[in-house]
Motif scaffolding. Sequence first.
Motif, PDB file in Angstrom:
ATOM      1  N   ASN A 106       5.778   6.847  -0.151  1.00  0.00           N
ATOM      2  CA  ASN A 106       4.774   5.948  -1.307  1.00  0.00           C
ATOM      3  C   ASN A 106       4.457   4.730  -1.489  1.00  0.00           C
ATOM      4  OD1 ASN A 106       4.520   8.804  -1.867  1.00  0.00           O
ATOM      5  ND2 ASN A 106       6.240   8.897  -3.121  1.00  0.00           N
ATOM      6  N   GLU A 107       5.272   3.909  -0.563  1.00  0.00           N
ATOM      7  CA  GLU A 107       5.230   2.487  -0.602  1.00  0.00           C
ATOM      8  C   GLU A 107       5.567   1.549   0.905  1.00  0.00           C
ATOM      9  OE1 GLU A 107       7.358  -1.164  -3.212  1.00  0.00           O
ATOM     10  OE2 GLU A 107       8.029   1.056  -3.547  1.00  0.00           O
ATOM     11  N   PHE A 108       4.649   0.805   0.950  1.00  0.00           N
ATOM     12  CA  PHE A 108       4.860  -0.259   2.102  1.00  0.00           C
ATOM     13  C   PHE A 108       4.540  -1.536   1.547  1.00  0.00           C
ATOM     14  CE2 PHE A 108       3.023  -2.799   5.267  1.00  0.00           C
ATOM     15  CZ  PHE A 108       3.824  -2.857   6.345  1.00  0.00           C
ATOM     16  N   ALA A 109       5.588  -2.394   1.664  1.00  0.00           N
ATOM     17  CA  ALA A 109       5.782  -3.573   0.929  1.00  0.00           C
ATOM     18  C   ALA A 109       4.450  -4.572   1.345  1.00  0.00           C
ATOM     19  CB  ALA A 109       6.783  -4.351   0.884  1.00  0.00           C
ATOM     20  N   LEU A 132       0.660  -1.107   0.062  1.00  0.00           N
ATOM     21  CA  LEU A 132      -0.082  -0.039   0.064  1.00  0.00           C
ATOM     22  C   LEU A 132       0.812   1.157  -0.046  1.00  0.00           C
ATOM     23  CD1 LEU A 132       0.129   1.277   3.185  1.00  0.00           C
ATOM     24  CD2 LEU A 132      -1.381  -0.799   3.627  1.00  0.00           C
ATOM     25  N   ASN A 133       0.217   2.379  -0.407  1.00  0.00           N
ATOM     26  CA  ASN A 133       0.854   3.634  -0.361  1.00  0.00           C
ATOM     27  C   ASN A 133       0.185   4.308   1.237  1.00  0.00           C
ATOM     28  OD1 ASN A 133       1.530   6.506  -0.378  1.00  0.00           O
ATOM     29  ND2 ASN A 133       1.076   6.391  -2.595  1.00  0.00           N
ATOM     30  N   PRO A 134       1.004   4.418   2.171  1.00  0.00           N
ATOM     31  CA  PRO A 134       0.938   5.038   3.615  1.00  0.00           C
ATOM     32  C   PRO A 134       0.028   6.286   3.192  1.00  0.00           C
ATOM     33  CG  PRO A 134       3.166   4.003   3.558  1.00  0.00           C
ATOM     34  CD  PRO A 134       2.607   3.885   2.086  1.00  0.00           C
ATOM     35  N   LYS A 135       0.671   6.969   2.421  1.00  0.00           N
ATOM     36  CA  LYS A 135      -0.025   8.530   2.260  1.00  0.00           C
ATOM     37  C   LYS A 135      -1.560   8.112   1.992  1.00  0.00           C
ATOM     38  CE  LYS A 135       4.459  10.933   1.151  1.00  0.00           C
ATOM     39  NZ  LYS A 135       4.981  11.600  -0.245  1.00  0.00           N
ATOM     40  N   LEU A 136      -1.717   7.526   1.071  1.00  0.00           N
ATOM     41  CA  LEU A 136      -3.236   7.322   0.604  1.00  0.00           C
ATOM     42  C   LEU A 136      -3.841   6.290   1.441  1.00  0.00           C
ATOM     43  CD1 LEU A 136      -2.506   7.338  -3.345  1.00  0.00           C
ATOM     44  CD2 LEU A 136      -2.996   9.013  -1.961  1.00  0.00           C
ATOM     45  N   ALA A 166       2.452  12.141  13.884  1.00  0.00           N
ATOM     46  CA  ALA A 166       2.999  10.676  13.810  1.00  0.00           C
ATOM     47  C   ALA A 166       3.947  10.500  12.547  1.00  0.00           C
ATOM     48  CB  ALA A 166       1.731   9.582  13.508  1.00  0.00           C
ATOM     49  N   THR A 167       4.877   9.732  12.642  1.00  0.00           N
ATOM     50  CA  THR A 167       5.883   9.523  11.642  1.00  0.00           C
ATOM     51  C   THR A 167       5.833   7.876  11.209  1.00  0.00           C
ATOM     52  OG1 THR A 167       7.552   9.203  13.393  1.00  0.00           O
ATOM     53  CG2 THR A 167       7.260  11.493  12.611  1.00  0.00           C
ATOM     54  N   HIS A 168       5.511   7.214  11.870  1.00  0.00           N
ATOM     55  CA  HIS A 168       5.655   5.821  12.003  1.00  0.00           C
ATOM     56  C   HIS A 168       4.411   4.955  12.257  1.00  0.00           C
ATOM     57  CE1 HIS A 168       9.883   6.821  11.592  1.00  0.00           C
ATOM     58  NE2 HIS A 168      10.293   5.897  10.890  1.00  0.00           N
ATOM     59  N   PHE A 169       4.302   3.851  11.586  1.00  0.00           N
ATOM     60  CA  PHE A 169       3.138   3.038  12.213  1.00  0.00           C
ATOM     61  C   PHE A 169       3.406   1.699  12.037  1.00  0.00           C
ATOM     62  CE2 PHE A 169       3.272   2.847   7.430  1.00  0.00           C
ATOM     63  CZ  PHE A 169       2.856   1.478   7.062  1.00  0.00           C
ATOM     64  N   GLN A 170       2.721   0.761  12.832  1.00  0.00           N
ATOM     65  CA  GLN A 170       2.945  -0.682  12.957  1.00  0.00           C
ATOM     66  C   GLN A 170       1.423  -1.340  13.197  1.00  0.00           C
ATOM     67  OE1 GLN A 170       4.481  -2.030  16.856  1.00  0.00           O
ATOM     68  NE2 GLN A 170       6.271  -2.912  15.691  1.00  0.00           N
ATOM     69  N   PHE A 171       1.380  -2.426  12.440  1.00  0.00           N
ATOM     70  CA  PHE A 171       0.168  -3.514  12.412  1.00  0.00           C
ATOM     71  C   PHE A 171       0.444  -4.441  13.604  1.00  0.00           C
ATOM     72  CE2 PHE A 171       0.396  -2.367   7.653  1.00  0.00           C
ATOM     73  CZ  PHE A 171      -0.721  -1.582   7.782  1.00  0.00           C
ATOM     74  N   ASN A 172      -0.939  -4.445  14.156  1.00  0.00           N
ATOM     75  CA  ASN A 172      -0.828  -5.560  15.289  1.00  0.00           C
ATOM     76  C   ASN A 172      -1.838  -6.355  15.319  1.00  0.00           C
ATOM     77  OD1 ASN A 172       1.319  -3.906  17.022  1.00  0.00           O
ATOM     78  ND2 ASN A 172      -0.454  -2.214  16.554  1.00  0.00           N
ATOM     79  N   LEU A 173      -1.671  -7.682  15.635  1.00  0.00           N
ATOM     80  CA  LEU A 173      -2.588  -9.031  15.282  1.00  0.00           C
ATOM     81  C   LEU A 173      -2.440  -9.425  16.791  1.00  0.00           C
ATOM     82  CD1 LEU A 173      -4.249 -11.248  14.142  1.00  0.00           C
ATOM     83  CD2 LEU A 173      -2.054 -12.272  13.753  1.00  0.00           C
ATOM     84  N   GLY A 174      -3.704  -9.805  17.352  1.00  0.00           N
ATOM     85  CA  GLY A 174      -3.989 -10.651  18.599  1.00  0.00           C
ATOM     86  C   GLY A 174      -4.829 -11.817  18.347  1.00  0.00           C
ATOM     87  N   GLU A 187       6.836  -5.079  11.123  1.00  0.00           N
ATOM     88  CA  GLU A 187       7.862  -3.760  11.052  1.00  0.00           C
ATOM     89  C   GLU A 187       7.445  -2.520  11.219  1.00  0.00           C
ATOM     90  OE1 GLU A 187      11.175  -4.620  11.693  1.00  0.00           O
ATOM     91  OE2 GLU A 187      10.802  -6.728  11.819  1.00  0.00           O
ATOM     92  N   MET A 188       7.817  -1.620  11.329  1.00  0.00           N
ATOM     93  CA  MET A 188       7.367  -0.072  11.551  1.00  0.00           C
ATOM     94  C   MET A 188       7.513   0.427  10.030  1.00  0.00           C
ATOM     95  SD  MET A 188       8.290   1.847  15.002  1.00  0.00           S
ATOM     96  CE  MET A 188       7.802   1.367  16.572  1.00  0.00           C
ATOM     97  N   GLY A 189       6.440   0.634   9.635  1.00  0.00           N
ATOM     98  CA  GLY A 189       6.469   1.488   8.372  1.00  0.00           C
ATOM     99  C   GLY A 189       6.702   3.071   8.401  1.00  0.00           C
ATOM    100  N   ILE A 190       6.912   3.521   7.279  1.00  0.00           N
ATOM    101  CA  ILE A 190       7.089   5.167   7.425  1.00  0.00           C
ATOM    102  C   ILE A 190       5.788   5.855   6.870  1.00  0.00           C
ATOM    103  CG2 ILE A 190       8.583   7.060   6.597  1.00  0.00           C
ATOM    104  CD1 ILE A 190      10.963   5.152   6.331  1.00  0.00           C
ATOM    105  N   LEU A 191       5.365   6.618   7.609  1.00  0.00           N
ATOM    106  CA  LEU A 191       4.213   7.449   7.000  1.00  0.00           C
ATOM    107  C   LEU A 191       4.294   8.278   5.789  1.00  0.00           C
ATOM    108  CD1 LEU A 191       2.293   8.092  10.491  1.00  0.00           C
ATOM    109  CD2 LEU A 191       1.375   6.463   8.563  1.00  0.00           C
TER     110      LEU A 191
END
Length: 255
Positions: free
Chosen positions: A201-204, A151-155, A163-171, A194-198
């Motif tokens: 333009n790209e998060f793998a 995904l594109n974090p900006k969109l 905020a500068t970074h994000f992280q997905f969490n599963l429980g 892993e932390m992504g940069i907001l």
Amino acid sequence: MAQQESIIKLKGKIGDLTFYETKDGYQARQAKGVDPRRIATDPNYQRTRENNAEFARGAAAVKRLRNTLRPMILLTYDPKMPRRLFSRLMRVVKADAVNDRGERRVLPENLGMLGQFGFNVTASLANTLFVVPEYTIDRATGSVQIDVSALNPKLAIAAPAGATHFQFNLGAATMDFDTEGTANASAIAMAESEMGILNSNEFAGTTLTATIPAGTTLPLFVLFGISFYQEVNGKPYPLNNGAYNPLDVLQIDAA
């Protein structure tokens, strides 16, 4: 009945005294409640006993649920969440069509009423992440997996200011609402990306996997959320103690 003779005028309750105004002036009386022994035995209070029993059963169930999910709940913040969760769980208790009134309890087939519950009312997952994560549950091997596509974090992420970074969490939590004491099998497994940069333009994309007891037949809660961070001097810090982090019940599998 007590009657005030001074010029001080009071209305309302102080302790077990109620002050009120009459045509004869301000008066006070002691509040009286119903004797608990009468509530426990009087046929006229049968409905009260039934309601009290189900209230206590719901309170015990929500306490167990919160205790089990606590490691995930701590990632976000909503002071009104406990009350909202208890209200939703009492709907589950009242949906019991098997047991008599007063004996109704949390049945697996009714847990779907907790589906899509948001632990942070001010930050919902649907309004924060604009891609739909896909999940798979394999009870035989004890695997719960979530895939988030590239995904594109900006969109695709509505991040809070600062905020500068994000992280997905599963429980993934197996819930035992029936067994009392320490013998209950409720447990939670967690995974994080892993932390992504907001400002990118790209998060793998990422795949998160949580391991539950293989072959379990207990109800399974799948939670998914996003944590936001602010980088200061090269180190990420949780943004506003999680107040902007969404965390939702993504799926409830009652087996």
